[in-house]
Motif scaffolding. Structure first.
Motif, PDB file in Angstrom:
ATOM      1  N   LEU A  31      -0.049  12.441   2.523  1.00 14.08           N
ATOM      2  CA  LEU A  31       0.771  11.239   2.708  1.00 14.08           C
ATOM      3  C   LEU A  31       2.153  11.555   3.274  1.00 14.08           C
ATOM      4  CD1 LEU A  31      -0.179   9.346  -0.577  1.00 14.08           C
ATOM      5  CD2 LEU A  31      -1.090   9.014   1.728  1.00 14.08           C
ATOM      6  N   THR A  67       0.825  -1.207   0.000  1.00 13.21           N
ATOM      7  CA  THR A  67       0.000   0.000   0.000  1.00 13.21           C
ATOM      8  C   THR A  67       0.854   1.250   0.000  1.00 13.21           C
ATOM      9  OG1 THR A  67      -1.740  -1.168   1.196  1.00 13.21           O
ATOM     10  CG2 THR A  67      -1.791   1.250   1.249  1.00 13.21           C
ATOM     11  N   ARG A  91       0.971   4.247  -2.886  1.00 11.55           N
ATOM     12  CA  ARG A  91       0.718   5.654  -2.548  1.00 11.55           C
ATOM     13  C   ARG A  91       1.870   6.537  -3.001  1.00 11.55           C
ATOM     14  NH1 ARG A  91      -1.638   5.139   3.651  1.00 11.55           N
ATOM     15  NH2 ARG A  91      -3.729   4.391   3.076  1.00 11.55           N
TER      16      ARG A  91
END
Length: 354
Positions: A92, A32, A36
């Motif tokens: 992020l 993941t 991202r």
């Protein structure tokens, strides 16, 4: 006995993550995290590539010019969405990506945002000239509405594109000739015809060269014996490699504005280009034309992002119709008007001559 003592001893604390290690990068979170990170940098690269092509004048670059020209027209929308990769990077916590995305967003904003700010230009004190330009959509624009628009805006000169012989007769019958009795027309089949209508007597000038579509030119005189030269502009839409070559050739043939110091005492005419350029201010070829002594009236009026074509169906709204004036002129008014029956909006500018 010793075995029993060992099994009954209290258990120690569970081992935790090592200092400095991101749990999201280990185990099931690693995939993941990588996706991202890839998504963030893909946004930076995508918007960054667009900004680089725009700033480099992509429509004029060898090899990619024809392919880059149509997409560059939607640069204002790309610029409006440029904060997306910035926000994604911040969410992020990818700080270097956020910095890079911010630089890209600022570059696009610098290219597009000035069109929304008013800059009338120099303090010109000559007579005012009112200009109206309208693409008639193969001559299908409603005659009554066009005549009413002329009555409301009271232009000194009307520049029309996609003028057929049949349409010219229909507009005459609707009363256009009573409002603007002087004309220089080059009617042709389909989209190729253009014309100039004026309230002042017109002197026909030779066309600027061998353009694909008609490019009529004429000169008239206003108060103070000031000469104004106007050209009806309509290069072909650059939607293929061959059309792109014709488009840039037609743009290059358009006359330059007067050089500094000309156009007043020596009697050199002030030049105006008006019509459907099939180009936006994000195209290098239009910016090069501006560099030859012109200013975009909509840009000067802070309306440079007002669309003049599209917006219906899947067509994006684009600003491809323009009134370009000698950069020494002051822009005192600008407006865009709907015309029933046409896929373009008419553009109006009031300018004061130097």
């Amino acid at each position: 006995m010793s075995d029993v003592t060992t099994r009954g001893a209290p258990a120690g604390p569970e081992p935790g993550p090592r200092p400095g290690r991101d749990p999201a990068r280990s185990g099931s979170g690693a995939g993941t995290w990588r996706w991202r990170l890839l998504l963030v940098w893909a946004g930076v690269v995508g918007w960054g590539t667009w900004a680089a092509v725009r700033l480099a004048g992509g429509d004029a670059l060898p090899g990619i010019g024809a392919a880059a020209t149509p997409p560059l027209a939607v640069t204002p929308f790309v610029a409006a969405l440029s904060p997306v990769p910035v926000l994604l990077a911040l969410l992020l916590r990818r700080w270097w990506a956020a910095v890079a995305a911010s630089v890209v967003a600022l570059a696009l904003a610098a290219a597009v945002a000035p069109r929304a700010f008013v800059d009338e230009g120099p303090a010109a004190r000559g007579p005012a000239v009112r200009v109206l330009a309208a693409n008639l959509y193969f001559g299908e624009a409603d005659a009554g509405e066009l005549v009413e628009l002329v009555r409301r805006t009271r232009p000194d000169v009307l520049s029309v594109q996609e003028l057929t012989a049949e349409a010219a007769v229909r507009y005459e019958r609707a009363g256009l000739g009573r409002l603007l009795p002087h004309r220089v027309l080059d009617t042709r089949w389909g989209a190729a015809g253009s014309g100039l209508y004026s309230r002042h007597p017109l002197r026909r000038l030779p066309p600027p060269g061998e353009t694909r579509f008609a490019t009529p030119r004429a000169e008239f005189t206003v108060q103070g014996n000031r000469r104004v030269e106007v050209t009806s502009v309509h290069p072909v839409p650059p939607i293929s490699s061959a059309a792109h070559r014709s488009w840039k050739a037609d743009m290059a043939l358009l006359p330059s504005a007067a050089r500094a110091g000309e156009g007043a005492a020596d009697g050199t005419p002030v030049r105006i280009l008006a019509g459907d350029f099939n180009a936006t201010l994000d195209h290098a070829h239009l910016r090069r034309l501006l560099g030859r002594g012109y200013a975009d009236a909509a840009d000067r009026a802070g309306a440079g992002l007002t669309p003049t074509w599209g917006g219906a169906g899947t067509d994006p709204p684009l600003t491809i119709d323009h009134v370009l004036v000698d950069r020494r002129c002051a822009v005192k008014g600008f407006a865009v008007h709907d015309v029933r029956g046409s896929d373009h909006r008419a553009v109006f500018a009031e300018v004061r001559l130097p």
